[in-house]
Design a protein around this motif. Structure first.
Motif, PDB file in Angstrom:
ATOM      1  N   UNK A  27       0.834  -1.202   0.000  1.00 24.25           N
ATOM      2  CA  UNK A  27       0.000   0.000   0.000  1.00 24.25           C
ATOM      3  C   UNK A  27       0.864   1.245   0.000  1.00 24.25           C
ATOM      4  N   UNK A  28       0.242   2.363  -0.347  1.00 26.12           N
ATOM      5  CA  UNK A  28       0.936   3.641  -0.339  1.00 26.12           C
ATOM      6  C   UNK A  28      -0.004   4.704   0.220  1.00 26.12           C
ATOM      7  N   UNK A  29       0.470   5.932   0.227  1.00 24.61           N
ATOM      8  CA  UNK A  29      -0.324   7.053   0.725  1.00 24.61           C
ATOM      9  C   UNK A  29       0.110   8.319   0.015  1.00 24.61           C
ATOM     10  N   UNK A  30      -0.842   9.223  -0.200  1.00 23.67           N
ATOM     11  CA  UNK A  30      -0.471  10.499  -0.809  1.00 23.67           C
ATOM     12  C   UNK A  30       0.504  11.230   0.113  1.00 23.67           C
ATOM     13  N   UNK A  31       1.528  11.864  -0.445  1.00 20.33           N
ATOM     14  CA  UNK A  31       2.552  12.527   0.371  1.00 20.33           C
ATOM     15  C   UNK A  31       2.117  13.929   0.788  1.00 20.33           C
ATOM     16  N   UNK A  63       6.426  10.029  -4.332  1.00 26.11           N
ATOM     17  CA  UNK A  63       6.885  11.416  -4.290  1.00 26.11           C
ATOM     18  C   UNK A  63       5.787  12.437  -4.574  1.00 26.11           C
ATOM     19  N   UNK A  64       4.656  11.980  -5.118  1.00 25.66           N
ATOM     20  CA  UNK A  64       3.614  12.935  -5.484  1.00 25.66           C
ATOM     21  C   UNK A  64       2.251  12.261  -5.450  1.00 25.66           C
ATOM     22  N   UNK A  65       1.211  13.080  -5.481  1.00 24.31           N
ATOM     23  CA  UNK A  65      -0.143  12.546  -5.552  1.00 24.31           C
ATOM     24  C   UNK A  65      -0.317  11.756  -6.847  1.00 24.31           C
ATOM     25  N   UNK A  70      -0.757   6.567 -10.048  1.00 23.81           N
ATOM     26  CA  UNK A  70      -0.127   5.708 -11.050  1.00 23.81           C
ATOM     27  C   UNK A  70       0.217   4.342 -10.470  1.00 23.81           C
ATOM     28  N   UNK A  71       0.761   4.322  -9.263  1.00 20.42           N
ATOM     29  CA  UNK A  71       1.108   3.056  -8.622  1.00 20.42           C
ATOM     30  C   UNK A  71      -0.136   2.199  -8.409  1.00 20.42           C
ATOM     31  N   UNK A  72      -1.234   2.824  -8.047  1.00 20.27           N
ATOM     32  CA  UNK A  72      -2.498   2.102  -7.852  1.00 20.27           C
ATOM     33  C   UNK A  72      -3.018   1.574  -9.187  1.00 20.27           C
ATOM     34  N   UNK A  73      -2.991   2.406 -10.206  1.00 17.73           N
ATOM     35  CA  UNK A  73      -3.457   1.994 -11.537  1.00 17.73           C
ATOM     36  C   UNK A  73      -2.652   0.817 -12.062  1.00 17.73           C
ATOM     37  N   UNK A  74      -1.335   0.830 -11.850  1.00 18.71           N
ATOM     38  CA  UNK A  74      -0.455  -0.206 -12.386  1.00 18.71           C
ATOM     39  C   UNK A  74      -0.361  -1.447 -11.494  1.00 18.71           C
ATOM     40  N   UNK A  79      -3.623  -1.081  -2.190  1.00 18.19           N
ATOM     41  CA  UNK A  79      -4.387  -0.253  -1.252  1.00 18.19           C
ATOM     42  C   UNK A  79      -3.704   1.098  -1.148  1.00 18.19           C
ATOM     43  N   UNK A  80      -4.506   2.157  -1.011  1.00 18.81           N
ATOM     44  CA  UNK A  80      -3.901   3.486  -0.885  1.00 18.81           C
ATOM     45  C   UNK A  80      -4.734   4.372   0.028  1.00 18.81           C
ATOM     46  N   UNK A  81      -4.018   5.186   0.789  1.00 21.53           N
ATOM     47  CA  UNK A  81      -4.633   6.242   1.602  1.00 21.53           C
ATOM     48  C   UNK A  81      -4.643   7.489   0.723  1.00 21.53           C
ATOM     49  N   UNK A  82      -5.798   7.740   0.113  1.00 19.74           N
ATOM     50  CA  UNK A  82      -5.954   8.842  -0.822  1.00 19.74           C
ATOM     51  C   UNK A  82      -6.705  10.000  -0.179  1.00 19.74           C
TER      52      UNK A  82
END
Length: 286
Positions: A27-31, A63-65, A70-74, A79-82
């Protein structure tokens, strides 16, 4: 008999391959804040989720929103905290993905407009012409609280684009930098996520003699956890439900305080229809 044995063995291996789940849930999160702070926060979340889900969980910073989307699309992350807008954009790109949880506070989020003391601007209950001609910074270009909603309310108040209202318009990149730039006087006015402001204020990182809140927006839905629609195929039946329950059952005060949220509550794509409508209205999405 040997042929039958080979056939059984082949079918067994095939079935095993088809039912084997992926190794790591990412998972990732918007910075939206300082990167080191985000790394510390979400590594703790990864440990918590791993314990709840019974799979390896990894947090990957971006590094960016736009990079988060892009990471989610690919499918580099599942999972992402958007934020509200980035979540809408990501779900439009990945059919079947869904918002599954939001912070309790995210049901009625808001943006603060802040100003350097040298402007003489004081807190009011509406946007005034005193803003005109000042320098102004948003946060990230893809931020709901740092760009989308403040731009919407500016347009509603002045019937003009930000570039026609202010002497200079910038994009700081995240909320912490917005506060720093206004506090230093690099920009006279800025728009900032209210939870980041309150967190920085409590941490002693804001000098009230240099910068203050001058206006706050009406409330709107914002941050949420969004998950890809294909995770059940990759990680096993009902995995989406397991992730949702893990997030809703996150009770550790230390984990929650780092967001900061008092709890997580259920969310759905429909909750963010107002964000999509607003983004269309000001031309950020088609």
């Amino acid at each position: 008999m040997k042929k039958l044995t080979r056939l059984v063995t082949t079918l067994t291996l095939l079935c095993t391959a088809l039912t084997t789940v992926a190794d790591t849930f990412v998972f990732t999160a918007i910075p939206d804040e300082d990167e080191s702070r985000l790394q510390q926060r979400f590594n703790k979340v990864a440990d918590y989720l791993a314990g709840e889900l019974g799979v390896e969980v990894q947090y990957v910073p971006v590094k960016s929103y736009a990079a988060a989307i892009t990471a989610f699309r690919n499918n580099q992350v599942q999972l992402a905290w958007f934020g509200g807008l980035s979540g809408v954009q990501a779900r439009r790109l990945v059919p079947g993905s869904s918002a599954i949880a939001q912070g309790y506070e995210d049901q009625f989020f808001k943006t603060y407009f802040i100003a350097h003391h040298s402007t003489g601007l004081q807190k009011t209950d509406h946007l005034t012409d005193a803003l005109k001609g000042k320098t102004f910074t948003f946060g990230s270009k893809g931020s709901t609280s740092g760009r989308l909603m403040p731009e919407f309310y500016l347009h509603e108040a002045f019937q003009a684009a930000p570039g026609d209202i202010f002497a200079r318009v910038g994009f700081s990149g995240d909320h912490s930098r917005t506060i720093a730039q206004v506090q230093s006087g690099a920009y006279q006015v800025g728009a900032v996520n209210y939870t980041v402001w309150e967190n920085e204020l409590a941490a002693g990182n804001i000098d009230p003699d240099k910068v203050q809140v001058i206006w706050e927006t009406p409330t709107y839905p914002d941050y949420q956890w969004t998950i890809r629609g294909d995770v059940d195929n990759a990680f096993g039946a009902d995995f989406t439900d397991k992730v949702r329950e893990a997030l809703l059952n996150m009770k550790d005060p230390d984990l929650l305080a780092s967001f900061p949220r008092q709890s997580f509550v259920p969310a759905s794509n429909d909750d963010y229809a107002p964000i999509e409508t607003t983004a269309k209205a000001i031309g950020l999405i088609d």
